[in-house]
Design a protein around this motif. Sequence first.
Motif, PDB file in Angstrom:
ATOM      1  N   ALA A 160      79.607  25.177  66.018  1.00  0.00           N
ATOM      2  CA  ALA A 160      78.397  24.762  66.732  1.00  0.00           C
ATOM      3  C   ALA A 160      77.166  25.383  66.081  1.00  0.00           C
ATOM      4  O   ALA A 160      76.144  24.723  65.904  1.00  0.00           O
ATOM      5  CB  ALA A 160      78.490  25.158  68.192  1.00  0.00           C
ATOM      6  N   GLU A 161      77.297  26.655  65.696  1.00  0.00           N
ATOM      7  CA  GLU A 161      76.176  27.329  65.030  1.00  0.00           C
ATOM      8  C   GLU A 161      75.813  26.629  63.730  1.00  0.00           C
ATOM      9  O   GLU A 161      74.626  26.484  63.418  1.00  0.00           O
ATOM     10  CB  GLU A 161      76.516  28.801  64.760  1.00  0.00           C
ATOM     11  N   ASP A 162      76.817  26.202  62.962  1.00  0.00           N
ATOM     12  CA  ASP A 162      76.556  25.473  61.716  1.00  0.00           C
ATOM     13  C   ASP A 162      75.732  24.215  61.983  1.00  0.00           C
ATOM     14  O   ASP A 162      74.770  23.922  61.276  1.00  0.00           O
ATOM     15  CB  ASP A 162      77.855  25.071  61.016  1.00  0.00           C
ATOM     16  N   PHE A 163      76.132  23.451  62.995  1.00  0.00           N
ATOM     17  CA  PHE A 163      75.418  22.221  63.335  1.00  0.00           C
ATOM     18  C   PHE A 163      73.996  22.526  63.787  1.00  0.00           C
ATOM     19  O   PHE A 163      73.042  21.882  63.339  1.00  0.00           O
ATOM     20  CB  PHE A 163      76.163  21.447  64.431  1.00  0.00           C
ATOM     21  N   LEU A 164      73.853  23.500  64.676  1.00  0.00           N
ATOM     22  CA  LEU A 164      72.529  23.841  65.188  1.00  0.00           C
ATOM     23  C   LEU A 164      71.606  24.322  64.068  1.00  0.00           C
ATOM     24  O   LEU A 164      70.435  23.937  64.018  1.00  0.00           O
ATOM     25  CB  LEU A 164      72.653  24.885  66.292  1.00  0.00           C
ATOM     26  N   GLU A 165      72.120  25.131  63.173  1.00  0.00           N
ATOM     27  CA  GLU A 165      71.320  25.611  62.040  1.00  0.00           C
ATOM     28  C   GLU A 165      70.987  24.467  61.080  1.00  0.00           C
ATOM     29  O   GLU A 165      69.854  24.346  60.615  1.00  0.00           O
ATOM     30  CB  GLU A 165      72.045  26.741  61.318  1.00  0.00           C
ATOM     31  N   PHE A 166      71.964  23.622  60.787  1.00  0.00           N
ATOM     32  CA  PHE A 166      71.754  22.497  59.873  1.00  0.00           C
ATOM     33  C   PHE A 166      70.649  21.569  60.374  1.00  0.00           C
ATOM     34  O   PHE A 166      69.818  21.101  59.600  1.00  0.00           O
ATOM     35  CB  PHE A 166      73.065  21.721  59.689  1.00  0.00           C
ATOM     36  N   PHE A 167      70.655  21.310  61.671  1.00  0.00           N
ATOM     37  CA  PHE A 167      69.659  20.408  62.253  1.00  0.00           C
ATOM     38  C   PHE A 167      68.414  21.149  62.763  1.00  0.00           C
ATOM     39  O   PHE A 167      67.552  20.551  63.402  1.00  0.00           O
ATOM     40  CB  PHE A 167      70.276  19.579  63.380  1.00  0.00           C
ATOM     41  N   ALA A 168      68.338  22.448  62.473  1.00  0.00           N
ATOM     42  CA  ALA A 168      67.178  23.275  62.828  1.00  0.00           C
ATOM     43  C   ALA A 168      66.869  23.222  64.325  1.00  0.00           C
ATOM     44  O   ALA A 168      65.720  23.089  64.737  1.00  0.00           O
ATOM     45  CB  ALA A 168      65.960  22.888  62.002  1.00  0.00           C
ATOM     46  N   VAL A 169      67.920  23.335  65.134  1.00  0.00           N
ATOM     47  CA  VAL A 169      67.760  23.393  66.583  1.00  0.00           C
ATOM     48  C   VAL A 169      67.818  24.872  66.980  1.00  0.00           C
ATOM     49  O   VAL A 169      68.834  25.530  66.776  1.00  0.00           O
ATOM     50  CB  VAL A 169      68.882  22.610  67.309  1.00  0.00           C
ATOM     51  N   PRO A 170      66.724  25.404  67.520  1.00  0.00           N
ATOM     52  CA  PRO A 170      66.743  26.807  67.958  1.00  0.00           C
ATOM     53  C   PRO A 170      67.782  26.985  69.068  1.00  0.00           C
ATOM     54  O   PRO A 170      67.950  26.106  69.920  1.00  0.00           O
ATOM     55  CB  PRO A 170      65.337  27.042  68.504  1.00  0.00           C
ATOM     56  N   PHE A 171      68.470  28.127  69.046  1.00  0.00           N
ATOM     57  CA  PHE A 171      69.501  28.343  70.056  1.00  0.00           C
ATOM     58  C   PHE A 171      69.654  29.810  70.387  1.00  0.00           C
ATOM     59  O   PHE A 171      69.325  30.677  69.607  1.00  0.00           O
ATOM     60  CB  PHE A 171      70.840  27.748  69.607  1.00  0.00           C
ATOM     61  N   ASP A 172      70.187  30.035  71.581  1.00  0.00           N
ATOM     62  CA  ASP A 172      70.510  31.366  72.065  1.00  0.00           C
ATOM     63  C   ASP A 172      72.010  31.549  71.839  1.00  0.00           C
ATOM     64  O   ASP A 172      72.822  30.777  72.375  1.00  0.00           O
ATOM     65  CB  ASP A 172      70.157  31.460  73.544  1.00  0.00           C
ATOM     66  N   GLN A 173      72.390  32.554  71.078  1.00  0.00           N
ATOM     67  CA  GLN A 173      73.795  32.775  70.743  1.00  0.00           C
ATOM     68  C   GLN A 173      74.658  32.938  71.991  1.00  0.00           C
ATOM     69  O   GLN A 173      75.802  32.498  72.008  1.00  0.00           O
ATOM     70  CB  GLN A 173      73.945  33.992  69.827  1.00  0.00           C
TER      71      GLN A 173
END
Length: 106
Positions: free
Chosen positions: A16-29
Amino acid sequence: MDELTLDEAMEELSSAEDFLEFFAVPFDQSVVHVNRLHILQRFHDYIAHNPPAEGSDEAAVRAHYRSFLERAYNDFVVSNSVQEKVFAVFKKAAGEAFVSLDSIQR
């Protein structure tokens, strides 16, 4: 060296982190940590029900995917996996009653 297409690049992503980083979606771990599979499944469901327009260029498809990934992530920022019922086990459990063993013992 040739650049990867969007589809090829997405095949390289595994978390999930890979996808969020790839699409530049900020997220809370902390949100991702407990909901990673739910987020990815919800993302998949959104895309399956709302595919990109036929003939869209790669930038438009990327923006389309990003918007649904961000939406999937935000579903779990404001809710939780039990309420969202992403997986069949939660959907099935919602329609059935739970009876504890203690309540049926005499």
